[in-house]
Design a protein around this motif. Structure first.
Motif, mmCIF file in Angstrom:
data_model
loop_
_atom_site.group_PDB
_atom_site.id
_atom_site.type_symbol
_atom_site.label_atom_id
_atom_site.label_comp_id
_atom_site.label_asym_id
_atom_site.label_seq_id
_atom_site.Cartn_x
_atom_site.Cartn_y
_atom_site.Cartn_z
ATOM 1 N N THR A 1 -5.588 -3.810 7.171
ATOM 2 C CA THR A 1 -4.892 -4.283 5.974
ATOM 3 C C THR A 1 -4.342 -5.698 6.136
ATOM 4 O O THR A 1 -4.204 -6.417 5.158
ATOM 5 C CB THR A 1 -3.738 -3.338 5.592
ATOM 6 N N ARG B 1 -5.331 4.959 4.552
ATOM 7 C CA ARG B 1 -6.002 4.274 3.441
ATOM 8 C C ARG B 1 -7.482 4.619 3.412
ATOM 9 O O ARG B 1 -8.143 4.645 4.444
ATOM 10 C CB ARG B 1 -5.824 2.770 3.564
ATOM 11 N N ASP C 1 -4.340 0.813 8.809
ATOM 12 C CA ASP C 1 -3.780 1.930 8.051
ATOM 13 C C ASP C 1 -4.769 3.079 8.085
ATOM 14 O O ASP C 1 -5.839 3.013 7.480
ATOM 15 C CB ASP C 1 -3.508 1.501 6.613
#
Length: 130
Positions: free
Chosen positions: A113, A55, A52
């Motif tokens: 993730t 993030r 990600d």
């Protein structure tokens, strides 16, 4: 024959790979293939990594970074100093100063993730079949 299982209400339908990929279809998320094994992080070679890019890394996050244009997996350390730590050799830590890694350009590409490993091998099995 017999009666239905009491747990029948809790059975979920199967998920196809196409449906699973829809879960990771947000902008900024993509799939990568792990080039190396990292035993301490639970990553096998050729595992699928869900990364990600949107993030923000936290203390201890596994990140994908580029150092001098080459991709690498590292663990982000924020305290006591901002650094990237080797996944399998925690004593090997490299300080990041002003976004650079000891004079080399460092870019955090994204945060890992999810890790999808091949479960058909027994590499992580503590009690292998006899």
């Amino acid at each position: 024959m017999g009666f239905p299982s009491p747990a029948g209400d809790y059975i979920e339908k199967s998920v196809t790979p196409n449906e699973a990929c829809k879960w990771f279809s947000r902008p900024g998320q993509y799939l990568m293939c792990a080039g190396d094994t990292s035993w301490r992080a639970g990553i096998k070679k050729d595992a699928i990594l869900v990364v990600d890019a949107a993030r923000k890394p936290q203390e201890g996050s596994i990140v994908i970074a580029t150092v001098c244009g080459e991709f690498c997996m590292k663990r982000m350390r924020l305290h006591p100093t901002l650094s990237l730590q080797s996944l399998d050799q925690p004593d090997m830590e490299t300080l990041i100063k002003g976004g650079d890694l000891e004079g080399e350009e460092t870019i955090i590409v994204g945060v890992v993730t999810h890790i999808i490993n091949d479960a058909t091998t027994d590499e992580f099995d503590d009690i292998p079949c006899i």
